[in-house]
Design a protein around this motif. Sequence first.
Motif, PDB file in Angstrom:
ATOM      1  N   PHE A  73      37.457  -2.869 -15.420  1.00 31.53           N
ATOM      2  CA  PHE A  73      38.279  -3.938 -15.994  1.00 31.53           C
ATOM      3  C   PHE A  73      39.678  -3.884 -15.384  1.00 31.53           C
ATOM      4  O   PHE A  73      40.038  -2.924 -14.690  1.00 31.53           O
ATOM      5  CB  PHE A  73      38.372  -3.784 -17.521  1.00 31.53           C
ATOM      6  N   LYS A  74      40.478  -4.906 -15.664  1.00 30.12           N
ATOM      7  CA  LYS A  74      41.875  -4.943 -15.237  1.00 30.12           C
ATOM      8  C   LYS A  74      42.768  -4.784 -16.449  1.00 30.12           C
ATOM      9  O   LYS A  74      42.537  -5.395 -17.492  1.00 30.12           O
ATOM     10  CB  LYS A  74      42.196  -6.260 -14.523  1.00 30.12           C
ATOM     11  N   VAL A  75      43.808  -3.975 -16.291  1.00 32.32           N
ATOM     12  CA  VAL A  75      44.748  -3.736 -17.371  1.00 32.32           C
ATOM     13  C   VAL A  75      46.134  -3.503 -16.766  1.00 32.32           C
ATOM     14  O   VAL A  75      46.249  -3.092 -15.608  1.00 32.32           O
ATOM     15  CB  VAL A  75      44.304  -2.518 -18.222  1.00 32.32           C
ATOM     16  N   GLU A  76      47.171  -3.779 -17.521  1.00 32.33           N
ATOM     17  CA  GLU A  76      48.522  -3.583 -17.024  1.00 32.33           C
ATOM     18  C   GLU A  76      48.750  -2.117 -16.661  1.00 32.33           C
ATOM     19  O   GLU A  76      48.334  -1.214 -17.385  1.00 32.33           O
ATOM     20  CB  GLU A  76      49.545  -4.023 -18.072  1.00 32.33           C
ATOM     21  N   TYR A  77      49.447  -1.886 -15.540  1.00 32.17           N
ATOM     22  CA  TYR A  77      49.704  -0.528 -15.083  1.00 32.17           C
ATOM     23  C   TYR A  77      50.336   0.336 -16.170  1.00 32.17           C
ATOM     24  O   TYR A  77      49.969   1.500 -16.353  1.00 32.17           O
ATOM     25  CB  TYR A  77      50.638  -0.551 -13.863  1.00 32.17           C
ATOM     26  N   VAL A  93      40.695  -0.645 -13.195  1.00 30.56           N
ATOM     27  CA  VAL A  93      40.433   0.662 -13.800  1.00 30.56           C
ATOM     28  C   VAL A  93      38.977   0.722 -14.234  1.00 30.56           C
ATOM     29  O   VAL A  93      38.377  -0.305 -14.563  1.00 30.56           O
ATOM     30  CB  VAL A  93      41.358   0.889 -15.025  1.00 30.56           C
ATOM     31  N   GLY A  94      38.405   1.908 -14.227  1.00 27.97           N
ATOM     32  CA  GLY A  94      37.032   2.079 -14.685  1.00 27.97           C
ATOM     33  C   GLY A  94      36.879   3.309 -15.556  1.00 27.97           C
ATOM     34  O   GLY A  94      37.715   4.214 -15.531  1.00 27.97           O
ATOM     35  N   MET A  95      35.824   3.331 -16.322  1.00 30.66           N
ATOM     36  CA  MET A  95      35.493   4.482 -17.154  1.00 30.66           C
ATOM     37  C   MET A  95      33.994   4.738 -17.070  1.00 30.66           C
ATOM     38  O   MET A  95      33.209   3.794 -17.099  1.00 30.66           O
ATOM     39  CB  MET A  95      35.841   4.222 -18.629  1.00 30.66           C
ATOM     40  N   GLU A  96      33.619   5.987 -16.989  1.00 31.34           N
ATOM     41  CA  GLU A  96      32.208   6.366 -17.075  1.00 31.34           C
ATOM     42  C   GLU A  96      31.939   6.750 -18.522  1.00 31.34           C
ATOM     43  O   GLU A  96      32.441   7.774 -19.005  1.00 31.34           O
ATOM     44  CB  GLU A  96      31.902   7.531 -16.130  1.00 31.34           C
ATOM     45  N   VAL A  97      31.183   5.911 -19.215  1.00 34.70           N
ATOM     46  CA  VAL A  97      31.053   6.038 -20.670  1.00 34.70           C
ATOM     47  C   VAL A  97      29.596   6.295 -21.063  1.00 34.70           C
ATOM     48  O   VAL A  97      28.702   5.557 -20.642  1.00 34.70           O
ATOM     49  CB  VAL A  97      31.537   4.741 -21.366  1.00 34.70           C
ATOM     50  N   PRO A  98      29.342   7.294 -21.890  1.00 33.40           N
ATOM     51  CA  PRO A  98      27.992   7.487 -22.439  1.00 33.40           C
ATOM     52  C   PRO A  98      27.598   6.281 -23.288  1.00 33.40           C
ATOM     53  O   PRO A  98      28.454   5.667 -23.938  1.00 33.40           O
ATOM     54  CB  PRO A  98      28.142   8.746 -23.307  1.00 33.40           C
ATOM     55  N   PHE A  99      26.309   5.951 -23.301  1.00 40.06           N
ATOM     56  CA  PHE A  99      25.846   4.778 -24.036  1.00 40.06           C
ATOM     57  C   PHE A  99      26.301   4.799 -25.496  1.00 40.06           C
ATOM     58  O   PHE A  99      26.709   3.788 -26.044  1.00 40.06           O
ATOM     59  CB  PHE A  99      24.313   4.694 -23.999  1.00 40.06           C
ATOM     60  N   ASP A 100      26.237   5.975 -26.116  1.00 37.02           N
ATOM     61  CA  ASP A 100      26.529   6.047 -27.550  1.00 37.02           C
ATOM     62  C   ASP A 100      28.007   5.877 -27.869  1.00 37.02           C
ATOM     63  O   ASP A 100      28.374   5.735 -29.045  1.00 37.02           O
ATOM     64  CB  ASP A 100      26.018   7.369 -28.137  1.00 37.02           C
ATOM     65  N   LEU A 101      28.875   5.842 -26.838  1.00 35.97           N
ATOM     66  CA  LEU A 101      30.310   5.700 -27.075  1.00 35.97           C
ATOM     67  C   LEU A 101      30.850   4.340 -26.620  1.00 35.97           C
ATOM     68  O   LEU A 101      32.055   4.094 -26.703  1.00 35.97           O
ATOM     69  CB  LEU A 101      31.086   6.815 -26.360  1.00 35.97           C
TER      70      LEU A 101
END
Length: 243
Positions: A217-221, A179-187
């Motif tokens: 990262f990897k996380v449980e479904y 899984v991935g997330m596009e995250v702003p630096f401040d968050l």
Amino acid sequence: MAAVRVVTPRLRSIPLLLPGPVHHSCSCRSSAASSVRDMSSSSASSSPSPYTALVGRVRCEREIKRSKFIAIAGTVHDERAAMSFLDEVKDPRATHNCWAYKVGEQFRYNDDGEPSSTAGKPIYSAIISSGIDMVMVVVIRYFGGIKLGTGGLVRAYGGVASECLKDAPTCLVKPKALVGMEVPFDLLGTVYHQHFQAEDIKQDYDTGKDGAVVVMFKVEYEKIESLGSAVNSACSRKIELLL
């Protein structure tokens, strides 16, 4: 659930640690998604289900009418691993090295010279009855001079395989997704404070968007949906999830 956009980020291996300990569901290896796909087109029913796996290798030995039967069972994750396991445990000096394995929906069995369906198939049936997945059982026979007949062979091979798996130590494996997330630096700090026992965390700043980083990262479904909700709630805005 957060809006989803499919991207293929270029990742640099920069390991990070989430707060708190990271626990594996089991000592066995867990499977993970290998491609990026749109989360909106997937459903809970299409996610891999948890499965029961062996913990370590187990062995069982029986003597039946002077023939010696040795069953050896271990975890395998694909056909190649199964054949490597067979090469490792079989005895070229034995009369027969019969086997079966099950990896999800894939399975194979082999009688290794015994009459058709008297050895490999009973071993496979024992695997099915045990409820264990990602497993191979090899039953080695040293002929003792007394023929068992087809029925006797079925009972012997199936019986020793069942006995081998019956009291074997097992664990529940919960498959993981990439899984991935596009995250702003401040968050970034806010995201990293979400406790979902993620593994293999990497980040990539080369996203083509100023002020944002892609965290993979990897996380449980089963935790993906709640993770998305928690992150969006904590950040008070939509954070794109990539799967």
